[in-house]
Design an enzyme around this catalytic site. Structure first.
Site, PDB file in Angstrom:
ATOM      1  N   LYS A 277       8.120  -0.493   5.703  1.00 19.42           N
ATOM      2  CA  LYS A 277       8.223   1.207   5.129  1.00 19.42           C
ATOM      3  C   LYS A 277       8.589   1.751   4.484  1.00 19.42           C
ATOM      4  O   LYS A 277       9.168   2.361   5.267  1.00 19.42           O
ATOM      5  CB  LYS A 277       6.788   1.624   6.264  1.00 19.42           C
ATOM      6  CG  LYS A 277       5.823   2.970   6.377  1.00 19.42           C
ATOM      7  CD  LYS A 277       5.818   3.189   7.515  1.00 19.42           C
ATOM      8  CE  LYS A 277       4.536   4.226   7.722  1.00 19.42           C
ATOM      9  NZ  LYS A 277       3.510   4.579   9.056  1.00 19.42           N
TER      10      LYS A 277
ATOM     11  N   ASP B 197      -3.907  10.371  18.237  1.00 14.49           N
ATOM     12  CA  ASP B 197      -4.109   9.991  16.937  1.00 14.49           C
ATOM     13  C   ASP B 197      -5.101   8.703  17.367  1.00 14.49           C
ATOM     14  O   ASP B 197      -4.792   8.009  15.994  1.00 14.49           O
ATOM     15  CB  ASP B 197      -3.384  10.596  16.223  1.00 14.49           C
ATOM     16  CG  ASP B 197      -4.073  10.620  14.648  1.00 14.49           C
ATOM     17  OD1 ASP B 197      -5.865  10.553  15.378  1.00 14.49           O
ATOM     18  OD2 ASP B 197      -3.960  10.567  13.359  1.00 14.49           O
TER      19      ASP B 197
ATOM     20  N   GLY C 218       0.357  -1.526  -0.027  1.00 20.61           N
ATOM     21  CA  GLY C 218       0.057  -0.289   0.244  1.00 20.61           C
ATOM     22  C   GLY C 218       1.121   1.422   0.038  1.00 20.61           C
ATOM     23  O   GLY C 218       1.561   1.181   0.296  1.00 20.61           O
TER      24      GLY C 218
ATOM     25  N   VAL D 113       4.355   1.126   1.068  1.00 22.45           N
ATOM     26  CA  VAL D 113       4.762  -0.310   2.633  1.00 22.45           C
ATOM     27  C   VAL D 113       5.277  -1.486   1.083  1.00 22.45           C
ATOM     28  O   VAL D 113       4.391  -1.350   0.721  1.00 22.45           O
ATOM     29  CB  VAL D 113       3.709  -0.068   3.496  1.00 22.45           C
ATOM     30  CG1 VAL D 113       3.665  -1.480   4.007  1.00 22.45           C
ATOM     31  CG2 VAL D 113       3.355   0.873   3.692  1.00 22.45           C
TER      32      VAL D 113
ATOM     33  N   TYR E 140       3.152   9.191   2.660  1.00 27.76           N
ATOM     34  CA  TYR E 140       3.803   9.505   3.787  1.00 27.76           C
ATOM     35  C   TYR E 140       4.885   8.277   3.272  1.00 27.76           C
ATOM     36  O   TYR E 140       6.164   8.427   3.591  1.00 27.76           O
ATOM     37  CB  TYR E 140       4.566   9.836   5.819  1.00 27.76           C
ATOM     38  CG  TYR E 140       3.811  10.764   5.066  1.00 27.76           C
ATOM     39  CD1 TYR E 140       4.317  12.027   6.001  1.00 27.76           C
ATOM     40  CD2 TYR E 140       2.329  11.044   5.572  1.00 27.76           C
ATOM     41  CE1 TYR E 140       3.788  13.786   5.864  1.00 27.76           C
ATOM     42  CE2 TYR E 140       1.448  12.594   5.986  1.00 27.76           C
ATOM     43  CZ  TYR E 140       2.341  13.934   6.441  1.00 27.76           C
ATOM     44  OH  TYR E 140       1.429  14.459   6.628  1.00 27.76           O
ATOM     45  N   ALA E 141       4.014   7.205   2.861  1.00 26.71           N
ATOM     46  CA  ALA E 141       5.089   6.273   3.018  1.00 26.71           C
ATOM     47  C   ALA E 141       4.919   5.399   1.612  1.00 26.71           C
ATOM     48  O   ALA E 141       3.691   5.461   1.507  1.00 26.71           O
ATOM     49  CB  ALA E 141       5.565   5.324   4.018  1.00 26.71           C
TER      50      ALA E 141
ATOM     51  N   GLY F 103       1.020   4.966   1.058  1.00 23.78           N
ATOM     52  CA  GLY F 103       0.138   6.647   2.103  1.00 23.78           C
ATOM     53  C   GLY F 103       0.695   7.734   1.246  1.00 23.78           C
ATOM     54  O   GLY F 103       1.685   7.823   0.481  1.00 23.78           O
TER      55      GLY F 103
END
Ligand SMILES: Nc1ncnc2c1ncn2[C@@H]1O[C@H](COP(=O)(O)OP(=O)(O)O)[C@@H](O)[C@H]1O
Lengths: 391, 400
Positions: free
Chosen positions: B82, B180, B59, B66, B63-64, B61
Site C-alpha cells: 500500500k 471505525d 485497487g 495498493v 489515500y493510497a 483509494g
C-alpha cells in the site's frame, strides 16, 4: 473463549521489546558501529575533497561520549519545549525516545540534533494525538515549518517505522492505587508471599521503617513516631509524586528505556523515592518461593541505581553545548547538509508519483476546518475520510 | 498490575535483529554510491524494499494505491503493498495522521483477525509503503450486499462475529480503540477468515484523562454517546459498532441507516429502533453536552420487538445483540463480556472457516459502485438505498 492477555504478554510482542531493547553491551556496540560508519563516510568525503584541493584537512571528530552528551542535551531540550507547549507527559516521553532511537543508527555528525529534535517532537505530537498544524507548531517555537518537515522521512526510517513507545506512567498510577488499597486493608498479600490478610497487611504497613537518607520522597514521619492511616496515605502519595518526578528527568535522560521494561522502570523509580515502602509492596507481590524473585529484585535495583546516579548538573550547559556545536560544525557531514533542499526535491518526485486529487484535498481541508471550529483542535484529530461521505 | 508486567524480563532484549550488520547481507560494503555510505537505517530500509517484486495494481483509494507483490525469495508468497499518496495537506501536517496511526497501531497488533503489517519501507521519492497481508477476497460488505449470489447461515454469522469480537478484544487489551468498525473494514482472507483493517482513525486510550474527539466513526456505526459529544469514552464505542455489524449481517441491511445522513436523523433513528435515551435508562445522559432527543419519548423496545427482526440468531443471539446495543455505555457489554456471552457456545456452532461463503459474483462483476460507501449513497439515492429492494437472503433452511 477469551484469551487471557497479561501486560507481560503484550509487552513482549511490542516493537519496543522486539526492536528497541538491548543489553548494555549490545547498546554500546551499536553506537560504536554507527559512529564508525559516520566517520568512515566523513573520511571518504574529505579524501575526495583533498584529491581536488590537495590540501588535506585534519578534522577532529566528535567522540562517542560527546555525541552521547549532545544527544542528551537535546533530549532535555525536548522536555522543556514540550513543557512550554503544555503538552502531556506521554508526548514528551515519546519524543525523547524517538530522538534517542534516532541516534542509535545516526551520528550527530551526520544529522546534528539541533536539526532533528523539533521534527521528532512534532512527529510525537501527531502519533500521540495532539492536533496542530506544522505552521502553528513552528510559530509557537519560533522556527521555520520547512525545517520541521524536512527530516520527517529520515526520522521515520531511523525509527524503523515503529512509532509506539510503551511508558511507565499508567503502571505507576496502578501501583499508587494498589498501595492505597493495601493501606486501607482492602487486599491481602498474594499467595505464597508473606501470606497476610488485608488487616495484617495494613498493620505491618504502618510499621514499615522510615525512608532512609537519600530517598527522594518529601515525606517525614510524624514527630510522635506513631503512624495512623492518614500518615500512611500521605507517605504513599509523597512516594508516588517523587517517583513521578523521577520518571520525567532521569528516566528520560538516561538509557533506561533501552535497558529495562516500563514496569521495571516504575518500580525502580518507586524504590528511589521510598525504598522501604517499595520493598514492602514487592514483598506482598512476589511469592518467596518464586525462583526468579532474586533476579527480579536485582533488575529493579540495577535500574534504580541508574536513576539515582543521574545528575541533572551533568547535562551540558548552554555554553558547553555551543562549544561542542562549534566543533561539530567542522566535522559535519557535507553530504547531508541541505536537508530542506533535498526534501523539496524528493517531495516533488513523490507528489508526481502519487498525487491526491485536488478536489479530495479541498474536501478534507473543509472537513478539518469544521472539526477545528467544533473546538476539537487540540485533542484527538478527526480528519474525516472523504471517501466515506459521512463522518 | 498484579505480579507486575514483565517483571521477570531480564534486561537483555533480543538482539537488534535486522540491524545486525554483516551476517544477513547488510554491510557497509554494499552501500549504493561511493560518495554516500548508507547509514544503518538506510541499509535496513533498502533491504526491506528489495525483498519484494511489485506486480499489478489491486485497487486504489483516496489515500493510497495498493499493489500486489511477491517475495523475491519465494514468488508464491503474496503481499499487498500500500503506497501512501502524498496529499496537498502534507504542507500543513507532513506525514498524515491517518498513515501514522495505521503504521503505529498495526506495527504492534499481531492477531489472526487483524490485517498483518509485515513491514514498512520508504522509496527515494519519500513515499511510505506498507507491506500488508494480501486479502484479495473483498470485504464483508460485499457479501452482505450480494443478495442475489450469496446466501449464508446463522452459523456463518456467528463465525464472522466471533472473529470480529476477538480482533476487537485484542485491540482493547492493547489499549487501542479502532473507532471505525464497519463491514467494509472487515476484509476476507483466502482461507475465509476475516481481518479487521483500516486503523486510520484508531487511537490509544492509555491516558484516561486526555479528551478525545467525538467526531469519529462512520456515522451509521457511531454510538449515541458520541452524538451526545462525550469526550471521555472507551472500548464500548467499538462494541456498539460491532453490534451494528451483527444486526446488519442478520438483516442484510444497515441497522441505523439515517437518510439524509446527519446526526439528528441518526439520533432519531436510534430512539426509534432502541428507545429514547433518558435519565431512567442512562443516568446522567441529559447533562451531556450534545444531548438532544425528539420530544416524543419512545420507551425501550422490548425483546419481542427485537425477536421479530433478528429471530434468525435465536433468543441468545438477540440477547447478545441487545446488550451490545445498550444505550448507556456503562451498561453496554465490553468486548471481553461479549466473548463470555453464552451465544458463542449455544447451538449452532460457528461455521468452520472452510465452510464460510466466499465472494460470489466476484469483485469485477459487482463493479465500482459497490466499492463506494461507508454510509454514502450517490446523490438522489433517496431514502431507499441498498437493501430495501432486495430480498433478504439468509438461508432459512439451515436454521432451526
Ligand atoms: N490488503 C489488501 N489486499 C488486497 N487488496 C487490497 C488490500 N488493501 C486494499 N486493497 C485494495 O485496494 C483498494 C484501496 O485500498 P485502501 O487505500 O485501503 O482503501 P481506502 O482508501 O478506500 O480506505 C481497496 O478497495 C482494495 O480493492
Amino acid at each position: 473463549m477469551t484469551q487471557a492477555l497479561s501486560e507481560d504478554d503484550i509487552y513482549r510482542t511490542s516493537t519496543q521489546y522486539r526492536l528497541w531493547s538491548f543489553s548494555p553491551d549490545a547498546l554500546a556496540s551499536l553506537r560504536t558501529k554507527t559512529r564508525e560508519i559516520a566517520v568512515e563516510r566523513l573520511r571518504r568525503s574529505s579524501e575526495q575533497q583533498a584529491a581536488r584541493n590537495d590540501e588535506p584537512e585534519v578534522v577532529e571528530y566528535l567522540t562517542e561520549d560527546e555525541e552521547l552528551r549532545l544527544t542528551q542535551r537535546y533530549c532535555d531540550q525536548i522536555r522543556s519545549t514540550s513543557d512550554h507547549l503544555k503538552w502531556p507527559v506521554h508526548v514528551k516521553a515519546t519524543a525523547v525516545q524517538y530522538l534517542k532511537r534516532f541516534y542509535l543508527s545516526n551520528s550527530c555528525m551526520t544529522y546534528p540534533p539541533k536539526e532533528i529534535y523539533k521534527t521528532v517532537l512534532y512527529l510525537a505530537s501527531k502519533t500521540e494525538a495532539i492536533h496542530i498544524t506544522v505552521s502553528d507548531y513552528a510559530r509557537r517555537i519560533s522556527t521555520d515549518p520547512e525545517q520541521v518537515l524536512a527530516p520527517e522521512y529520515k526520522v521515520m526510517q531511523a525509527l524503523r517505522f515503529t512509532l509506539d513507545v510503551k511508558q511507565p506512567f499508567r503502571g505507576l498510577k496502578g501501583v499508587l492505587m494498589e498501595l492505597l488499597n493495601l493501606a486501607e486493608g482492602l487486599v491481602g498479600a498474594v499467595d505464597g508471599a508473606d501470606s497476610m490478610n488485608g488487616d495484617e497487611v495494613k498493620a505491618s504497613m504502618l510499621q514499615v521503617r522510615r525512608p532512609p537518607e537519600g530517598n527522594r520522597t518529601q515525606w517525614t514521619p510524624p514527630s510522635s513516631g506513631t503512624l495512623d492511616g492518614k500518615h500512611l496515605n500521605d507517605r504513599i502519595q509523597a512516594a508516588y509524586s517523587a517517583a513521578r518526578t523521577l520518571l520525567d528527568a532521569p528516566a528520560l535522560l538516561t538509557d533506561v528505556y533501552f535497558l529495562y521494561t516500563p514496569s521495571q522502570i516504575l518500580l525502580a523509580a518507586m524504590h528511589v523515592a521510598d525504598e522501604p515502602l517499595t520493598s514492602f509492596y514487592l514483598s506482598t507481590k512476589l511469592p518467596i518461593s518464586l525462583s526468579t524473585r532474586p533476579q527480579i529484585l536485582a533488575t529493579i535495583h540495577a535500574c534504580a541505581d541508574m536513576l539515582a546516579a543521574f545528575d541533572q548538573g551533568a547535562v551540558l550547559t548552554k555554553d558547553e553545548r555551543t562549544a561542542l556545536e562549534a566543533k561539530l560544525d567542522k566535522c559535519r557531514d557535507p553530504g547531508t547538509k541541505d536537508l530542506i533542499k533535498a526534501f523539496a526535491a524528493m517531495r516533488q518526485d513523490g507528489m508526481e508519483d502519487g498525487k491526491v486529487e485536488e478536489g479530495v484535498a479541498q474536501k478534507r481541508k473543509a472537513a478539518r476546518e469544521k472539526n477545528e471550529r467544533d473546538g476539537d483542535d487540540l485533542f484527538g484529530p478527526s480528519l474525516p475520510k472523504t471517501n466515506e461521505g459521512s463522518r | 498490575m498484579a505480579t507486575s508486567p514483565a517483571l521477570d524480563v531480564p534486561p537483555e532484549g533480543p538482539p537488534f535483529k535486522r540491524l545486525k550488520t554483516g551476517s544477513n547481507g547488510v554491510s557497509t560494503a554494499s552501500s549504493p554510491a561511493p560518495s554516500h555510505m548508507a547509514d544503518l537505517a538506510e541499509q535496513v530500509d533498502a533491504q526491506e524494499r528489495q525483498k519484494y517484486i511489485k506486480g499489478r495494481k489491486l485497487g486504489s483509494g483516496q489515500y493510497a494505491d495498493v499493489y500486489s507483490a511477491h517475495l523475491v525469495s519465494d514468488p508464491t508468497q503474496l503481499v499487498a503493498i500500500k503506497k501512501i499518496k502524498v496529499g496537498a495537506e502534507a504542507k500543513e501536517f507532513g506525514i498524515s495522521y491517518d498513515s501514522l496511526r495505521e503504521i503505529k497501531f498495526l506495527q504492534e497488533l499481531d492477531h489472526p483477525n487483524i490485517i498483518k503489517l509485515y513491514a514498512v519501507f520508504s522509496t527515494k521519492s519519500q513515499n511510505l509503503n506498507l507491506v500488508l497481508e494480501q486479502l484479495p477476497q473483498g470485504d464483508l460488505l460485499k457479501l452482505i450486499q450480494d443478495t442475489s449470489n450469496i446466501t449464508y447461515t446463522p452459523a456463518d454469522i456467528k463465525s464472522w462475529m466471533l472473529m470480529l469480537m476477538r480482533a476487537t478484544h485484542f485491540c482493547h487489551a492493547n489499549y487501542v480503540l479502532h473507532r471505525d468498525i464497519k463491514p467494509n473494514n472487515l476484509l476476507i482472507a483466502s482461507d475465509g477468515s476475516i481481518k479487521l483493517a483500516d486503523f486510520g482513525l484508531a487511537r490509544s486510550f492509555a491516558d484516561p484523562f486526555q479528551k478525545m474527539t467525538y467526531n469519529t466513526v462512520t456515522i451509521w456505526y457511531r454510538p449515541p454517546e458520541l452524538f451526545f459529544q462525550a469526550q471521555y469514552y472507551g472500548g464500548k464505542v467499538d462494541v456498539w459498532s460491532c453490534g451494528c455489524v451483527f444486526a446488519e449481517l442478520v438483516a442484510r441491511d444497515v441497522m441505523f441507516r439515517a437518510w439524509p445522513e446527519n446526526e439528528i436523523n441518526m439520533v432519531k433513528m436510534i430512539c426509534d429502533k432502541i428507545g429514547t435515551p433518558t435519565e431512567d435508562n442512562w443516568p446522567g445522559v441529559s447533562k451531556m453536552k450534545g444531548y438532544v432527543t425528539p420530544t416524543e419519548v419512545v420507551p425501550l423496545r422490548p425483546k419481542e420487538h427485537w425477536m421479530a427482526q433478528f429471530r434468525a440468531v435465536g433468543e441468545t443471539g438477540v440477547d447478545l445483540l441487545m446488550k451490545m446495543l445498550l444505550l448507556d455505555p456503562r451498561k453496554r457489554l465490553s468486548a471481553e463480556e461479549v466473548l463470555k456471552h453464552p451465544f458463542w457456545t449455544a447451538e449452532p456452532r460457528p461455521s468452520r472457516l472452510e465452510d464460510l461463503p466466499r465472494k460470489g459474483g466476484g469483485m469485477e462483476v459487482m463493479g465500482e459502485d459497490l466499492k463506494r460507501r461507508g454510509g454514502e449513497i450517490p446523490n438522489g439515492g433517496g431514502a431507499g438505498g441498498r437493501g430495501d429492494k432486495v430480498a433478504r437472503k439468509i438461508d432459512f433452511g439451515a436454521m432451526k
